[in-house]
Enzyme design. Structure first.
Site, PDB file in Angstrom:
ATOM      1  N   SER A 117       0.805  -1.215   0.000  1.00  0.00           N
ATOM      2  CA  SER A 117       0.000   0.000   0.000  1.00  0.00           C
ATOM      3  C   SER A 117       0.842   1.271   0.000  1.00  0.00           C
ATOM      4  CB  SER A 117      -0.963  -0.052   1.187  1.00  0.00           C
ATOM      5  OG  SER A 117      -1.871   1.016   1.122  1.00  0.00           O
ATOM      6  N   HIS A 118       0.723   2.035   1.060  1.00  0.00           N
ATOM      7  CA  HIS A 118       1.366   3.346   1.165  1.00  0.00           C
ATOM      8  C   HIS A 118       2.739   3.261   1.820  1.00  0.00           C
ATOM      9  CE1 HIS A 118      -0.971   2.101   4.537  1.00  0.00           C
ATOM     10  NE2 HIS A 118      -0.191   2.826   5.306  1.00  0.00           N
ATOM     11  N   ASP A 282      -2.232   6.502  -3.496  1.00  0.00           N
ATOM     12  CA  ASP A 282      -1.098   5.853  -2.823  1.00  0.00           C
ATOM     13  C   ASP A 282      -0.441   4.776  -3.684  1.00  0.00           C
ATOM     14  OD1 ASP A 282      -3.094   3.931  -2.686  1.00  0.00           O
ATOM     15  OD2 ASP A 282      -2.375   3.141  -0.786  1.00  0.00           O
ATOM     16  N   ASP A 284      -0.661   1.557  -4.149  1.00  0.00           N
ATOM     17  CA  ASP A 284      -1.437   0.580  -4.913  1.00  0.00           C
ATOM     18  C   ASP A 284      -2.755   1.153  -5.424  1.00  0.00           C
ATOM     19  OD1 ASP A 284      -2.316   0.744  -2.260  1.00  0.00           O
ATOM     20  OD2 ASP A 284      -3.277  -1.203  -2.370  1.00  0.00           O
ATOM     21  N   ASP A 286      -5.413   2.585  -3.910  1.00  0.00           N
ATOM     22  CA  ASP A 286      -6.723   2.513  -3.243  1.00  0.00           C
ATOM     23  C   ASP A 286      -6.999   3.694  -2.326  1.00  0.00           C
ATOM     24  OD1 ASP A 286      -4.929   1.718  -1.335  1.00  0.00           O
ATOM     25  OD2 ASP A 286      -5.962  -0.141  -0.805  1.00  0.00           O
ATOM     26  N   ARG A 287      -5.965   4.465  -1.968  1.00  0.00           N
ATOM     27  CA  ARG A 287      -6.204   5.631  -1.107  1.00  0.00           C
ATOM     28  C   ARG A 287      -6.328   6.904  -1.940  1.00  0.00           C
ATOM     29  NH1 ARG A 287      -2.960   5.285   4.572  1.00  0.00           N
ATOM     30  NH2 ARG A 287      -3.585   3.151   5.043  1.00  0.00           N
ATOM     31  N   LYS A 381     -11.250  -0.135  -1.496  1.00  0.00           N
ATOM     32  CA  LYS A 381     -11.348   1.308  -1.618  1.00  0.00           C
ATOM     33  C   LYS A 381     -10.666   1.704  -2.924  1.00  0.00           C
ATOM     34  CE  LYS A 381      -7.466   1.785   1.588  1.00  0.00           C
ATOM     35  NZ  LYS A 381      -7.401   0.985   2.814  1.00  0.00           N
TER      36      LYS A 381
END
Ligand code: G1P
Ligand code: ZN
Length: 546
Positions: A117-118, A282, A284, A286-287, A381
């Site tokens: 992710s982030h 982010d 990947d 999703d944010r 998300k």
């Protein structure tokens, strides 16, 4: 190497730390590169999913360091475990929401998302792997628990002895007896977005000379998606998308769209010449972070405004059944749901808890304070989705972000909101702090002008399948509507991270335009006193404030 169709059985011994956290198994790259580490986890997934044999899976990741090697390992193991077909993004790339969509669109059995992710990437950064099920969403706890159990008794894994597959061009391949289809990572996702939003209205907005926006892809996966959708399809000026090339180490930065890590973008929205609209996503994809000129939309408010404007967005008009938010997310969305007479749900942290509510049609929108917003279009998300949604609202209302926020607060009240993170704490110390907070007798006690009206450790019973999840964070509610939540992160890769979530409700429009940290100062002091964080850890201030 001689190409083989017969699975090779490799003996292995368990690792004791393969328990999936808030979002899959996330560890440092060196941990993942230990011999057999990734293989053990992947085999544990297959051992927990005996009926994956003969089925289709989707595999892709955010392109971070180790993505390419990991994909090859997974492909060989999938073939050896009898998977019939795998769809993989070109060069092994797929954003997390794009994986979710591809699973749903193709009726796949499930898929692997490779990302941390982030978190930063690179040889010393983080890596992660998450298994998603047929609805396109993260595996439920029953499955992640089974995978963890399997990882503790694993004695062998199955693979093929085959050379690496070329994933750089589109089209079909075979690996042993398994079909591999290399797909365009962007096309299906972009087509989905076009069905949800008013592209004509957004396009007209983006082409207006007096509307200036920037999307910061943070050298992560959304670069190609944002360029294809915002610039190529919608006609935003070239250069609207910055840092658009995904890099294995994200250019050395945290690919985390928040006020701290996307500071340059925030700066560009400031002052009379600031951008009208700024957004970022982010690692990947999703944010999301949403900014207007001189203003920042908290993710909690973003969810509330998204729900409140559903009638303006083609994919959502006339069908809002309910809204869900994670427990630490502010209660702004609840008030919108109440006004609209639709359902409102409070779930534990982590997107996996939204899946059943979405599948059952109980909610259409979901959100988390951690820069996560999404809807029933996928089961993750979705950063770019949120950006397009905001553009749709801006285009249809003709208002600025600041005007929309002010109008929303005037109508519903404002939740001043902030999260303070203390990172890299000693795990035992952090656990003791949480245990003491849980055990404290706080109900009725006064702190300054506030009295405690709620003190519990959040537990959730899934209204769809009755699964119960306890120990999800200490909630402390006050008589003036303020709230403090304490919980430990479930995504960290070293030590413990304490998250303190602070919110204060302000109904009076005359008092809705103050500085957040100043408004929250007394609540912050209460949180420090309650937790004894400084005495326990020597930390006088949080590491990250968002
Ligand atoms: C964090 C966020 C959470 C989010 C998760 C995955 O988890 O707080 O909302 O779902 O990342 O993106 P945490 O580290 O708090 O467990
Ligand atoms: Zn992410």
């Amino acid at each position: 190497m001689h190409e083989s169709r017969v699975p090779t059985v490799i003996s292995t011994t368990p690792f004791d730390d393969q328990k999936p956290g808030t979002s899959g198994l996330r560890k440092s790259v060196p941990a993942f590169r230990q011999p057999r580490y990734l293989e053990n986890f992947v085999q544990s997934v297959f051992d927990s999913l005996p009926d994956a044999r003969g089925r289709t899976l989707v595999v892709g990741g955010d392109g971070r360091f180790f993505n390419a090697e990991a994909i090859q390992i997974i492909l060989r193991m999938a073939a050896a475990n009898g998977v019939a077909r795998v769809l993989v993004g070109r060069d092994g790339l797929l954003s997390t929401p794009a994986v979710s969509h591809l699973i749903r669109k193709t009726g796949a059995y499930g898929g692997f998302v490779l990302s941390a992710s982030h978190n930063p990437g690179g040889p010393d950064g983080d890596f992660g792997i998450k298994y998603n099920i047929a609805n396109g969403g993260p595996a439920p706890e029953s499955l992640t628990d089974a995978v963890f159990a399997a990882s503790k008794r694993i004695a062998r894994y199955l693979t093929l002895e085959t050379p690496d597959l070329d994933l750089s061009t589109l089209g079909p391949r075979t690996l042993g007896e398994m079909a591999v289809e290399v797909v365009d990572p962007v096309a299906d996702y972009a087509a989905l977005m076009e069905t949800l939003f008013d592209f004509a209205a957004i396009s007209a907005l983006l082409k207006r000379p007096d509307f200036r926006m920037r999307f910061d892809a943070m050298h992560a996966i959304t670069g190609p998606y944002a360029k294809a959708i915002l610039e190529d399809r919608l006609g935003a000026p070239k250069g609207t998308v910055v840092n658009a090339t995904p890099l294995p180490d994200f250019g050395g930065h945290h690919p985390d769209p928040n006020l701290v890590h996307a500071a340059e973008l925030v700066e560009a929205t400031r002052g009379p010449k600031g951008l009208d609209f700024g957004a970022a996503s982010d690692g990947d994809g999703d944010r999301n972070m949403i900014l207007g000129r001189d203003c920042f939309v908290t993710p909690s408010d973003s969810l509330a405004l998204i729900a409140a404007h559903a009638e303006l967005v083609p994919g959502y008009a006339g069908r809002l059944s309910g809204v869900a938010r994670s427990m630490p997310t502010s209660r702004a969305a609840d008030r919108v749901a109440a006004k609209l007479g639709v359902g409102a749900y409070e779930t534990p942290t982590g997107w996996k808890f939204f899946g059943n509510l979405l599948d059952a049609g109980k909610v259409v929108f979901c959100g988390e304070e951690s820069f996560g917003t999404g809807s029933d279009h996928v089961r993750e998300k979705d950063g770019l989705w949120a950006v397009l949604y905001w553009l749709n609202i801006l285009a249809k209302t003709g208002k600025s972000v600041a005007e929309l926020l002010a109008a929303h607060w005037a109508e519903y009240g404002r939740d001043y909101y902030s999260r303070h993170d203390y990172e890299g704490l000693d795990t035992a110390q952090a656990n003791a702090l949480m245990a003491d907070l849980r055990a404290a007798k706080l109900a009725g006690r006064r702190f300054g002008h506030r009295a405690v009206t709620l003190h519990d450790d959040f537990a959730y019973t899934d209204p769809v399948n009755g699964e119960r999840t306890a120990g999800q964070g200490v909630r402390i509610g006050f008589d003036d509507g303020a709230r403090i939540v304490f919980r430990l992160s479930g995504t960290g890769t070293s030590g413990a991270t304490l998250r303190i979530y602070l919110e204060h409700y302000e109904a009076d429009p005359a008092r809705q335009h103050a500085e957040t940290q100043a408004v929250l100062a007394d609540l912050i002091a209460t949180a420090k006193a309650l937790s004894g964080i400084e005495d326990r850890t020597g930390r006088a201030a949080p590491d990250v404030v968002t």
